[in-house]
Design an enzyme around this catalytic site. Structure first.
Site, PDB file in Angstrom:
ATOM      1  N   GLY A   1       7.725  -2.472   7.213  1.00 63.95           N
ATOM      2  CA  GLY A   1       7.751  -1.302   8.095  1.00 63.95           C
ATOM      3  C   GLY A   1       6.676  -1.384   9.151  1.00 63.95           C
ATOM      4  O   GLY A   1       5.529  -0.990   8.932  1.00 63.95           O
TER       5      GLY A   1
ATOM      6  N   ASN B   1      -6.803   1.968  -5.218  1.00 68.83           N
ATOM      7  CA  ASN B   1      -7.405   2.070  -3.900  1.00 68.83           C
ATOM      8  C   ASN B   1      -8.772   1.406  -3.941  1.00 68.83           C
ATOM      9  O   ASN B   1      -9.471   1.464  -4.968  1.00 68.83           O
ATOM     10  CB  ASN B   1      -7.557   3.532  -3.466  1.00 68.83           C
ATOM     11  CG  ASN B   1      -7.916   3.642  -1.985  1.00 68.83           C
ATOM     12  OD1 ASN B   1      -7.082   3.385  -1.122  1.00 68.83           O
ATOM     13  ND2 ASN B   1      -9.148   4.017  -1.687  1.00 68.83           N
TER      14      ASN B   1
ATOM     15  N   HIS C   1      -4.803   9.226   3.845  1.00 72.86           N
ATOM     16  CA  HIS C   1      -4.035  10.386   4.321  1.00 72.86           C
ATOM     17  C   HIS C   1      -2.531  10.138   4.232  1.00 72.86           C
ATOM     18  O   HIS C   1      -1.773  10.983   3.745  1.00 72.86           O
ATOM     19  CB  HIS C   1      -4.447  10.677   5.767  1.00 72.86           C
ATOM     20  CG  HIS C   1      -3.683  11.777   6.422  1.00 72.86           C
ATOM     21  ND1 HIS C   1      -3.851  13.102   6.081  1.00 72.86           N
ATOM     22  CD2 HIS C   1      -2.741  11.746   7.408  1.00 72.86           C
ATOM     23  CE1 HIS C   1      -3.052  13.848   6.814  1.00 72.86           C
ATOM     24  NE2 HIS C   1      -2.365  13.057   7.622  1.00 72.86           N
TER      25      HIS C   1
ATOM     26  N   LYS D   1      -3.412  -8.162  10.623  1.00 76.23           N
ATOM     27  CA  LYS D   1      -3.382  -7.362   9.406  1.00 76.23           C
ATOM     28  C   LYS D   1      -2.524  -8.049   8.342  1.00 76.23           C
ATOM     29  O   LYS D   1      -1.609  -8.808   8.654  1.00 76.23           O
ATOM     30  CB  LYS D   1      -2.820  -5.967   9.690  1.00 76.23           C
ATOM     31  CG  LYS D   1      -3.802  -4.976  10.286  1.00 76.23           C
ATOM     32  CD  LYS D   1      -3.177  -3.591  10.322  1.00 76.23           C
ATOM     33  CE  LYS D   1      -4.138  -2.528  10.799  1.00 76.23           C
ATOM     34  NZ  LYS D   1      -3.515  -1.185  10.774  1.00 76.23           N
TER      35      LYS D   1
ATOM     36  N   SER E   1      -5.055  -0.639   5.631  1.00 73.37           N
ATOM     37  CA  SER E   1      -5.343  -1.305   6.916  1.00 73.37           C
ATOM     38  C   SER E   1      -6.025  -2.643   6.658  1.00 73.37           C
ATOM     39  O   SER E   1      -6.894  -3.073   7.423  1.00 73.37           O
ATOM     40  CB  SER E   1      -6.225  -0.409   7.791  1.00 73.37           C
ATOM     41  OG  SER E   1      -7.424  -0.067   7.114  1.00 73.37           O
TER      42      SER E   1
ATOM     43  N   LYS F   1       5.427   7.112  22.935  1.00 72.95           N
ATOM     44  CA  LYS F   1       4.324   7.684  22.169  1.00 72.95           C
ATOM     45  C   LYS F   1       3.047   7.005  22.614  1.00 72.95           C
ATOM     46  O   LYS F   1       2.965   5.778  22.644  1.00 72.95           O
ATOM     47  CB  LYS F   1       4.511   7.498  20.664  1.00 72.95           C
ATOM     48  CG  LYS F   1       3.354   8.130  19.868  1.00 72.95           C
ATOM     49  CD  LYS F   1       3.589   8.114  18.373  1.00 72.95           C
ATOM     50  CE  LYS F   1       3.277   6.782  17.755  1.00 72.95           C
ATOM     51  NZ  LYS F   1       3.260   6.844  16.271  1.00 72.95           N
TER      52      LYS F   1
END
Length: 321
Positions: A292, A159, A137, A226, A199, A67
């Site tokens: 993940g 958020n 998203h 991160k 992020s 990818k």
């Protein structure tokens, strides 16, 4: 060779397809039948973009490829997704290019499938409240996939930009669940399962906030530096991941391992739990965490399923080399 456009991927790829492909490839990785190649991910020095390659070979599913893509933070202002990618599949018997598959929708489905696999195998069956940290998203895909794996009744969400919660609320209520906006500490105190999909480069959830029995799926940390949760929290959990090498280098575990709070040996591949060779949750009070990081084999597995379906349904575009 066939080309499967983004529009075609959206037509043929279901959430069930994504879940089945991701669960199967995690199991194949744990069996040693599939392996990822080293990831390349770099800032290109233009448009604040990160660009790279994820690749590998699944000997069980005969998926070989890569990818190519990355993250363009300014795309949202242009009305297009920040994440842009394309999957290239090759015939493992000859090395010839066999398929080019649009990777944007595919990536969203496979990322959500990954956290859903962790919920199936690690969360308490009695979980009823889902916590969402992040409302971008990807959060919509995460909620839909999570709901398929449990008996959730409500979603509590936070958020950094509260106005983005409006869209997530519509998705949640559309699924028949109640929705509430809360602060991070409240979210941690009430949620049975928490998905983080941001992020960020700083902890949003602290160790002392998390109650016993919680399952966390940390899905946003896929690059060095991160961070979404407190390293002390990671160290206090039973930690599972898609691939250990990525977990300790670019995943959520990188900080706990770097501080000496968690050893690499303490991290369990989720595939071992799927295969039954390692235990998952061992008690109702245990806090479990799935790191993940996103592996190339997920993309290849889902892209292979998409390519087969598109060709079978006569929707793929035939092209010569």
């Amino acid at each position: 060779m066939i080309i499967v456009s983004e529009e075609c991927v959206r037509t043929v790829l279901t959430e069930e397809d994504g879940f089945a492909a991701v669960e199967a490839v995690f199991a194949a990785m744990a069996h040693g039948d599939a392996y990822n190649f080293p990831v390349i991910r770099e800032a290109i020095g233009h448009a604040d973009a990160l660009y790279g390659f994820k690749s590998g070979f699944d000997r069980a599913g005969l998926a070989l490829g890569l990818k190519s893509g990355g993250y363009w933070p300014g795309n949202a202002q242009k009305g297009i997704p920040n994440h842009q990618s394309t999957v290239f599949l090759f015939d493992p018997d000859t090395g010839r290019l066999s398929s080019i598959v649009g990777g944007n929708y595919l990536t969203a489905i496979r990322t959500a499938a990954s956290s859903a696999v962790s919920i199936k195998h690690l969360a308490r069956p009695a979980s009823r409240t889902l916590g969402m940290v992040g409302a971008g998203h990807q959060s919509h895909f995460q909620v839909r996939a999570a709901v398929r794996q449990g008996n959730f009744e409500r979603v509590v969400a936070w958020n950094r930009h509260p106005e983005m919660l409006d869209g997530l609320e519509k998705t949640v209520t559309g699924l028949g669940l109640t929705f509430e906006r809360v602060e991070p500490e409240q979210l941690a105190a009430r949620a049975d399962v928490i998905i983080t999909i941001t992020s960020c480069h700083e902890p949003l959830l602290m160790k002392e906030w998390i109650r016993p029995g919680t399952h966390l799926a940390c899905m946003g940390t896929d690059t060095k530096g991160k961070m979404e949760v407190d390293p002390d929290l990671v160290a206090a959990c039973a930690v599972f991941t898609d691939e250990i090498a990525q977990s300790v280098s670019i995943g959520e575990a990188q900080h706990a391992v770097g501080k000496g709070l968690l050893s690499e040996a303490a991290i369990t591949p989720i595939g071992d739990v799927i295969n039954g060779t390692q235990a998952g949750r061992v008690s109702e009070d245990q806090i479990t965490l799935f790191d993940g990081t996103g592996v190339g084999l997920q993309d290849l597995a889902v892209a292979s399923a998409v390519a087969r379906k598109a060709e079978e349904q006569g929707l793929a575009q035939q092209a010569g080399l």
